[in-house]
Design a protein around this motif. Sequence first.
Motif, mmCIF file in Angstrom:
data_model
loop_
_atom_site.group_PDB
_atom_site.id
_atom_site.type_symbol
_atom_site.label_atom_id
_atom_site.label_comp_id
_atom_site.label_asym_id
_atom_site.label_seq_id
_atom_site.Cartn_x
_atom_site.Cartn_y
_atom_site.Cartn_z
ATOM 1 N N ALA A 22 55.691 72.977 64.413
ATOM 2 C CA ALA A 22 56.463 74.198 64.286
ATOM 3 C C ALA A 22 57.657 74.464 64.939
ATOM 4 C CB ALA A 22 55.403 75.278 64.229
ATOM 5 N N LEU A 23 57.514 74.289 66.179
ATOM 6 C CA LEU A 23 58.659 74.433 67.261
ATOM 7 C C LEU A 23 59.867 73.555 66.982
ATOM 8 C CD1 LEU A 23 56.618 74.959 70.764
ATOM 9 C CD2 LEU A 23 57.952 76.521 69.448
ATOM 10 N N ARG A 25 60.738 72.599 64.056
ATOM 11 C CA ARG A 25 61.416 73.209 62.834
ATOM 12 C C ARG A 25 62.178 74.346 63.241
ATOM 13 N NH1 ARG A 25 62.103 72.375 57.311
ATOM 14 N NH2 ARG A 25 61.762 70.324 57.874
ATOM 15 N N ILE A 26 61.529 75.341 64.254
ATOM 16 C CA ILE A 26 62.194 76.518 64.413
ATOM 17 C C ILE A 26 63.501 76.330 65.351
ATOM 18 C CG2 ILE A 26 61.839 78.494 66.028
ATOM 19 C CD1 ILE A 26 59.213 78.757 65.304
ATOM 20 N N GLN A 29 66.089 75.012 62.929
ATOM 21 C CA GLN A 29 66.632 76.033 62.294
ATOM 22 C C GLN A 29 67.632 76.717 62.985
ATOM 23 O OE1 GLN A 29 62.920 77.841 61.068
ATOM 24 N NE2 GLN A 29 62.773 77.091 59.348
ATOM 25 N N ASP A 30 67.441 77.103 64.256
ATOM 26 C CA ASP A 30 68.188 77.549 65.080
ATOM 27 C C ASP A 30 69.544 76.761 65.650
ATOM 28 O OD1 ASP A 30 66.551 79.473 64.863
ATOM 29 O OD2 ASP A 30 65.643 79.581 66.871
ATOM 30 N N ASP A 512 58.789 74.655 56.427
ATOM 31 C CA ASP A 512 59.196 76.016 56.458
ATOM 32 C C ASP A 512 58.254 77.030 56.722
ATOM 33 O OD1 ASP A 512 61.888 75.107 56.645
ATOM 34 O OD2 ASP A 512 62.481 75.029 54.456
ATOM 35 N N ALA A 515 56.888 76.976 60.213
ATOM 36 C CA ALA A 515 57.763 77.555 60.914
ATOM 37 C C ALA A 515 57.908 79.139 61.045
ATOM 38 C CB ALA A 515 59.188 76.895 60.936
ATOM 39 N N ALA A 516 57.823 79.643 59.686
ATOM 40 C CA ALA A 516 57.981 81.208 59.750
ATOM 41 C C ALA A 516 56.487 81.831 60.061
ATOM 42 C CB ALA A 516 58.077 81.446 58.127
ATOM 43 N N ARG A 519 56.879 81.585 63.987
ATOM 44 C CA ARG A 519 58.238 82.507 64.361
ATOM 45 C C ARG A 519 57.444 83.829 64.576
ATOM 46 N NH1 ARG A 519 63.917 81.785 64.594
ATOM 47 N NH2 ARG A 519 63.669 79.946 63.566
ATOM 48 N N GLN A 520 56.860 84.333 63.463
ATOM 49 C CA GLN A 520 56.560 85.755 63.575
ATOM 50 C C GLN A 520 55.219 85.970 64.509
ATOM 51 O OE1 GLN A 520 54.835 86.600 59.246
ATOM 52 N NE2 GLN A 520 54.403 88.569 59.959
ATOM 53 N N MET A 524 59.165 84.106 70.399
ATOM 54 C CA MET A 524 60.135 83.193 70.767
ATOM 55 C C MET A 524 60.991 83.629 71.812
ATOM 56 S SD MET A 524 59.330 80.659 69.102
ATOM 57 C CE MET A 524 60.883 79.806 69.287
#
Length: 535
Positions: A22-23, A25-26, A29-30, A512, A515-516, A519-520, A524
């Motif tokens: 997840a990290l 992908r996050i 994405q950033d 995705d 990650a969503a 992130r929620q 972060m």
Amino acid sequence: MAKAIMVQGTMSNAGKSLIAAALCRIFRQDGYRVAPFKSQNMALNSFITKEGLEMGRAQVVQAQAAGVEPSVSMNPILLKPTGDSVSQVIVNGEVLGNFSAQEYFAMKQSLVPEIRKAYRRLAEDADIIVIEGAGSPAEINLKDHDIVNMGMARLAGAPVLLAGDIDRGGVFAQLYGTVMLLDEEERPYIKGLIINKFRGDRSILTPGLKQLEGLTGKPVFGVIPYLKIDIDDEDSLSERLTGTEGLTQGSLARTVPEQADPLMPEYVRHQSLVEIDVIRLPRLSNFTDFSQLARIPGVCLRYVGSIREFGQPDIVILPGTKSTVADLLWLRESGLEVLIKKAAAQGRAVIGICGGYQMLGETLRDPDGVETGEGGLPQLVRGIGLLPVDTIFLPEKTRTQVRGEILSPAKGFDALKGRRIEGYEIHMGRSVIREGSGAEPFARLHAQTGGYSREKEDGCTAGTVCGTYVHGIFDADDLAWRLAESAVEKKGLRLTERAVLSQEAYRERQYDLLAASVRQNLDMEAVYRMLEEGV
């Protein structure tokens, strides 16, 4: 050089791999260049890179989440258990040898330079490296000469997120006990705690979270819910292996053909069309070979480990294994061999992958003790006898990515002929079809290893039984769908639904979604502060 962040856990299967993915992908994405890293992994689920080198699948998943090509630098040491206390040790994708736990413990410090070099190769090109630990950093009997948890955190100067699994109970004791068992100089590396796999109302946790923060002096960065995300698992702790996979509920339908027997009971929604039994061998490897099959609406896929669990499958699959001879003998003793032969005699499809393919043959010989050198196993073993194939084990491991086409599918699956396949081979053995048997090779392959390529025939087909050395065979094109469709048509029925997304698009969507959700539920801003401040 890249900044580093590390995910450790209070135990195995606490969710480290998925949080790390997840990290990855996050951060991607950033806008960051990201690479995953795990200095030492123990798993039977492995992958072959384009260079023909072997690595753990967890880092492959994380590389996919990060949008980068998998590299053995992401997993320089891979341990593949061959027994209760012996593992094959793979360093930088190459087999070093088989070692007992005591032998490996004595030698692992000598591998630290290889870990350093692999990490530095990644750090030269990445902005952020997401490091995953293994097991627990508080295994006090293993802390000396640690190279995968706090030892790795020190080597990389990486701040650590510590994850606990609330689903298995005792999460506060897990987190508190882990922190307290760390040495004084190790505790500052822990920058935040994570409660993972939570189900229910988070507000109920609040008093416990505050008390935990007071006791440990570490902030809780997040409470991550139990996620229904379809991402490949890595090891034998996977929940996929303890029940039934497949979408057997929801928008499934069976259709009775117009010329059906009028006495045939009407099929109703929410029933499976195709039943697949995958034999759960004791040393099962690469069970992710079958993930794509389980995603097809109408397919019910079970992992079967006893005669009581064996049903009336349309297809039986013998998967890969790290110890073919030992698992073949187990199959015989358990009574499952008899049921597999009975299924074949009834005209049901039987498919062997890698070690499963070797088992389906007539004989397995191991003159050099490649497989049977440990544990006093016989060097000549009778196979199940469903394919006219003889296998000899060789000291050198075959590791290569392959692509090609199916020449001879199992009887009743003609729609698979000529279908494109691709995947990879990981095996220590060569199988030869007996002359005059009338059996056909299963596929023609183009093997690519580094700069070397060649054409070759693979596997064997005889009647409704077939075998292949190719892992990941059901991932390419629409082969999994065609297999399921053919099995349904043999019953005079048809599949009514088909996945809209390609496998790659489906996989990207799952990353995705992962990650969503993380992130929620994870702070972060605090994570990014960790990265900036370091240890």
